[in-house]
Design a protein around this motif. Sequence first.
Motif, mmCIF file in Angstrom:
data_model
loop_
_atom_site.group_PDB
_atom_site.id
_atom_site.type_symbol
_atom_site.label_atom_id
_atom_site.label_comp_id
_atom_site.label_asym_id
_atom_site.label_seq_id
_atom_site.Cartn_x
_atom_site.Cartn_y
_atom_site.Cartn_z
ATOM 1 N N ALA A 32 0.823 -1.199 0.000
ATOM 2 C CA ALA A 32 0.000 0.000 0.000
ATOM 3 C C ALA A 32 0.865 1.260 0.000
ATOM 4 N N LEU A 33 1.945 1.245 0.784
ATOM 5 C CA LEU A 33 2.864 2.377 0.790
ATOM 6 C C LEU A 33 3.534 2.548 -0.571
ATOM 7 N N THR A 34 3.857 1.422 -1.218
ATOM 8 C CA THR A 34 4.496 1.474 -2.529
ATOM 9 C C THR A 34 3.588 2.101 -3.578
ATOM 10 N N LEU A 35 2.284 1.896 -3.441
ATOM 11 C CA LEU A 35 1.337 2.417 -4.424
ATOM 12 C C LEU A 35 0.895 3.856 -4.145
ATOM 13 N N LEU A 36 1.278 4.408 -2.987
ATOM 14 C CA LEU A 36 0.817 5.755 -2.640
ATOM 15 C C LEU A 36 1.254 6.825 -3.652
ATOM 16 N N PRO A 37 2.519 6.863 -4.094
ATOM 17 C CA PRO A 37 2.881 7.879 -5.094
ATOM 18 C C PRO A 37 2.050 7.769 -6.367
ATOM 19 N N ALA A 38 1.804 6.538 -6.833
ATOM 20 C CA ALA A 38 1.000 6.349 -8.040
ATOM 21 C C ALA A 38 -0.439 6.797 -7.813
ATOM 22 N N ALA A 39 -0.984 6.491 -6.637
ATOM 23 C CA ALA A 39 -2.351 6.899 -6.326
ATOM 24 C C ALA A 39 -2.462 8.414 -6.218
ATOM 25 N N THR A 40 -1.454 9.044 -5.617
ATOM 26 C CA THR A 40 -1.450 10.503 -5.520
ATOM 27 C C THR A 40 -1.342 11.129 -6.902
ATOM 28 N N LEU A 41 -0.520 10.546 -7.761
ATOM 29 C CA LEU A 41 -0.399 11.029 -9.136
ATOM 30 C C LEU A 41 -1.747 10.965 -9.840
ATOM 31 N N GLY A 42 -2.490 9.884 -9.611
ATOM 32 C CA GLY A 42 -3.807 9.750 -10.219
ATOM 33 C C GLY A 42 -4.735 10.884 -9.821
ATOM 34 N N PHE A 43 -4.671 11.282 -8.544
ATOM 35 C CA PHE A 43 -5.527 12.386 -8.095
ATOM 36 C C PHE A 43 -5.047 13.707 -8.685
ATOM 37 N N MET A 44 -3.734 13.867 -8.845
ATOM 38 C CA MET A 44 -3.213 15.067 -9.495
ATOM 39 C C MET A 44 -3.700 15.140 -10.937
ATOM 40 N N ALA A 45 -3.722 13.997 -11.616
ATOM 41 C CA ALA A 45 -4.224 13.955 -12.994
ATOM 42 C C ALA A 45 -5.701 14.326 -13.039
ATOM 43 N N PRO A 95 -13.313 7.937 -12.939
ATOM 44 C CA PRO A 95 -12.588 7.109 -11.953
ATOM 45 C C PRO A 95 -11.317 6.462 -12.489
ATOM 46 N N ALA A 96 -11.309 6.090 -13.770
ATOM 47 C CA ALA A 96 -10.143 5.405 -14.331
ATOM 48 C C ALA A 96 -8.894 6.281 -14.310
ATOM 49 N N ILE A 97 -9.069 7.577 -14.149
ATOM 50 C CA ILE A 97 -7.902 8.466 -14.176
ATOM 51 C C ILE A 97 -6.984 8.221 -12.977
ATOM 52 N N LEU A 98 -7.517 7.611 -11.921
ATOM 53 C CA LEU A 98 -6.681 7.290 -10.764
ATOM 54 C C LEU A 98 -5.607 6.261 -11.111
ATOM 55 N N LEU A 99 -5.775 5.571 -12.230
ATOM 56 C CA LEU A 99 -4.793 4.578 -12.668
ATOM 57 C C LEU A 99 -3.848 5.150 -13.717
ATOM 58 N N SER A 100 -3.789 6.478 -13.836
ATOM 59 C CA SER A 100 -2.974 7.117 -14.866
ATOM 60 C C SER A 100 -1.522 6.664 -14.839
ATOM 61 N N ALA A 101 -0.990 6.445 -13.650
ATOM 62 C CA ALA A 101 0.421 6.067 -13.531
ATOM 63 C C ALA A 101 0.729 4.749 -14.223
#
Length: 265
Positions: A54-67, A80-86
């Motif tokens: 979960a900690l490893t995926l946090l940067p990717a999840a945060t990037l998704g919200f930035m997108a 919702p799919a934009i959260l998987l942008s990374a």
Amino acid sequence: MKLNLVPARTGLAWFRAGLRTFWRQPLAFSGLFLLFIAMVSLVGMLPYVGGVLALTLLPAATLGFMAATREAASGKFPMPAILLSAFRAGRQRARAMLVLGAAYALGLVLVMGVSALADDGQFARMYLFGGPITAELANSSAFRNAVWISMALSIPLNMLFWHAPALVHWHDVPPVRSLFFSFVACVRNFWAFTLYTLAWSGLGLLVAFGLILLTAVLGQTAVLGVALMPVSLLMGAMFITSIWFSFQDSFVVSDPDAGAAPAEA
């Protein structure tokens, strides 16, 4: 791409932009934030490796919200799919994001490890694996020292990773270099980030005071317990919506369209 130095008042602009963008589409951002929390929480429930993953995926999840914020700021509706942008920008960038995530997980574990020296790991176990804060823990000076140590060490850790996911995703910056650029950008724009942090802290205190006052006026202590969770989620959604604007103003891109494709892929 180069570092952009901004005046201190820009921190307040980031704060206002986050609030303004959130309230343009409050239901969309609230839903995305709940999905964001649910994704991380579900991964964290996996046996043995869940917490670290979960900690490893946090940067990717945060990037998704930035997108998602980037989409909303340009007048589009974030799906919702934009959260998987990374993970939709090609293998190379997805792999780089996972490397960044692993570095974040390692950094946080190290922070918790240092804090464990103060209280034999009580706070670290509670933070990483969950558990309630009992009155005994709250009154323990060792536990409080561990909390303060972790908070102090989390500041440079957050500075390293604040801009890093966006740099990796939109500008194809290698993970190690992205950490360096992120830290330098935060240091060089120190006063803007200070005002930004103070603005969000002030809003948080104001909201908390309002809840306590409402509880006192109504004479119902249950009000605080009922309202605390949704209000906290709302505050979290508004805050994370503002992160994109701090990145956008901290760097100057020579080609305005550079890095646009990953968010649309």
